[in-house]
Design a protein around this motif. Structure first.
Motif, PDB file in Angstrom:
ATOM      1  N   GLN A  36      51.395 -14.177  -8.283  1.00 42.27           N
ATOM      2  CA  GLN A  36      50.060 -14.734  -8.110  1.00 42.27           C
ATOM      3  C   GLN A  36      49.328 -14.917  -9.442  1.00 42.27           C
ATOM      4  O   GLN A  36      48.110 -15.059  -9.476  1.00 42.27           O
ATOM      5  N   GLU A  65      40.848 -17.507  -5.664  1.00 44.11           N
ATOM      6  CA  GLU A  65      40.632 -17.095  -4.276  1.00 44.11           C
ATOM      7  C   GLU A  65      39.836 -18.181  -3.559  1.00 44.11           C
ATOM      8  O   GLU A  65      38.757 -18.554  -3.993  1.00 44.11           O
ATOM      9  N   ASP A  68      36.498 -17.584   2.164  1.00 47.61           N
ATOM     10  CA  ASP A  68      36.718 -16.923   3.445  1.00 47.61           C
ATOM     11  C   ASP A  68      35.918 -17.699   4.490  1.00 47.61           C
ATOM     12  O   ASP A  68      34.685 -17.628   4.531  1.00 47.61           O
ATOM     13  N   ASP A 124      37.182 -20.438  -7.716  1.00 48.70           N
ATOM     14  CA  ASP A 124      37.104 -19.218  -6.913  1.00 48.70           C
ATOM     15  C   ASP A 124      35.850 -19.296  -6.052  1.00 48.70           C
ATOM     16  O   ASP A 124      34.750 -19.453  -6.577  1.00 48.70           O
ATOM     17  N   ARG A 126      35.163 -16.929  -3.436  1.00 49.44           N
ATOM     18  CA  ARG A 126      35.035 -15.695  -2.663  1.00 49.44           C
ATOM     19  C   ARG A 126      34.378 -14.633  -3.546  1.00 49.44           C
ATOM     20  O   ARG A 126      35.048 -13.825  -4.185  1.00 49.44           O
ATOM     21  N   HIS A 146      34.755 -13.552  -9.103  1.00 50.20           N
ATOM     22  CA  HIS A 146      36.164 -13.721  -8.722  1.00 50.20           C
ATOM     23  C   HIS A 146      36.813 -12.351  -8.617  1.00 50.20           C
ATOM     24  O   HIS A 146      36.241 -11.329  -9.039  1.00 50.20           O
ATOM     25  N   HIS A 147      38.024 -12.321  -8.063  1.00 50.92           N
ATOM     26  CA  HIS A 147      38.671 -11.037  -7.770  1.00 50.92           C
ATOM     27  C   HIS A 147      39.158 -10.312  -9.015  1.00 50.92           C
ATOM     28  O   HIS A 147      39.305  -9.089  -8.992  1.00 50.92           O
TER      29      HIS A 147
END
Length: 288
Positions: A36, A65, A68, A124, A126, A146-147
């Motif tokens: 990823q 990401e 959702d 991104d 999310r 972002h994650h």
């Protein structure tokens, strides 16, 4: 999402160990390692087991990401006081919920942040709320865009290394101008309130008296742990409930919601390695 660090150590170091020293969690590293993302040293793609030499740049490229779809989007604004490629710091109004739940599924900070990232054409979409505030607690709140940012800051959150200070208006006067409340907090079965209980989670709150008036005292409060309703429970437990806090027997004659604001937030940015500090002032008791 692409981020680069210049390794300033004096000895070779494995990529994993270096990223962990910056705060990256195991889960994100494994996700990057397992397809990823990519690792680049001196702008060349390398294996995750590679060692970095002093003064070499390390770049990670993470897959974005996507949104959702279960989280609705809201056109309500975000009061942004700071933004860069990784972070949003907002001033949350009292009365706005942090995240959607059974009673509020839209208009929350998270719904607004999703819409903001969409409008910014961000890859991104999310956002991650790093700090949260009760619905009727206003003030400074940190969002990771972002994650990768969420993972990199998680160590500071878990180890209580972020400085979080609040301004609170309470009933009564204090004998001491500075104090520490160290009382464990537990859930009350079937109730929204938290209670002081021996079998609860450790909770530590520090306070300083900033101003005293005839009908209220203004405190500067620092959290050393992060339990639900911690400030509200602790101050009520020593006989000084927040003004307007109906849940913990505060005086609601003039104000219907707790007089509490997050007024200082400070953390080490894991991307720039600089300390970022944000503050706002509340010197008088605002109306509801």
């Amino acid at each position: 999402m692409e981020n680069t660090w210049q390794y300033r150590g004096t000895e070779p170091i494995k990529i994993k160990k270096y990223l962990q020293s910056l705060g990256m969690g195991h889960r994100l590293f494994n996700d990057l390692k397992n397809g990823q993302g990519e690792f680049l040293v001196d702008h060349r793609k390398v294996r995750p087991t590679t060692k970095i030499l002093p003064n070499q740049p390390l770049t990670i490229i993470a897959q974005p990401e996507m949104r959702d779809l279960s989280v609705k989007i809201s056109d309500e604004p975000l009061n942004i006081i700071y933004e860069d490629a990784n972070w949003l710091v907002i001033d949350k109004p009292a009365g706005v919920t942090s995240i959607p739940g059974p009673s509020v599924d839209n208009g929350t900070v998270l719904n607004r942040a999703v819409k903001y990232l969409i409008d910014q054409n961000s890859s991104d979409q999310r956002p991650h709320l790093i700090t949260r505030l009760d619905r009727y607690t206003g003030g400074l709140l940190l969002i990771a865009k972002h994650h990768v940012a969420s993972s990199m800051i998680s160590q500071q959150v878990q180890q209580h290394q972020m400085l979080k200070e609040y301004t609170a208006f309470v009933s009564g006067k204090f004998n001491e101008k500075h104090g520490m409340i160290n009382k464990p907090i537990a859930r009350r079965e079937g109730q929204p309130q938290r209670v002081i209980a021996e079998n609860g989670q450790q909770a530590i709150t520090e306070y300083w008296v900033e101003e005293e008036q005839a009908d209220w005292t203004r405190l500067r409060v620092q959290l050393h742990t992060g339990r639900t309703h911690q400030i509200r429970v602790h101050l009520a437990s020593v006989g000084h409930p927040l003004i307007g806090d109906h849940l913990y027997d505060g005086d609601t004659s003039e104000r219907q919601h707790q007089a509490l604001w997050a007024t200082k937030l400070s953390f080490k940015d894991p991307f720039t390695l600089k300390q970022l500090t944000f503050s706002r002032e509340i010197n008088s008791l605002p109306e509801n």
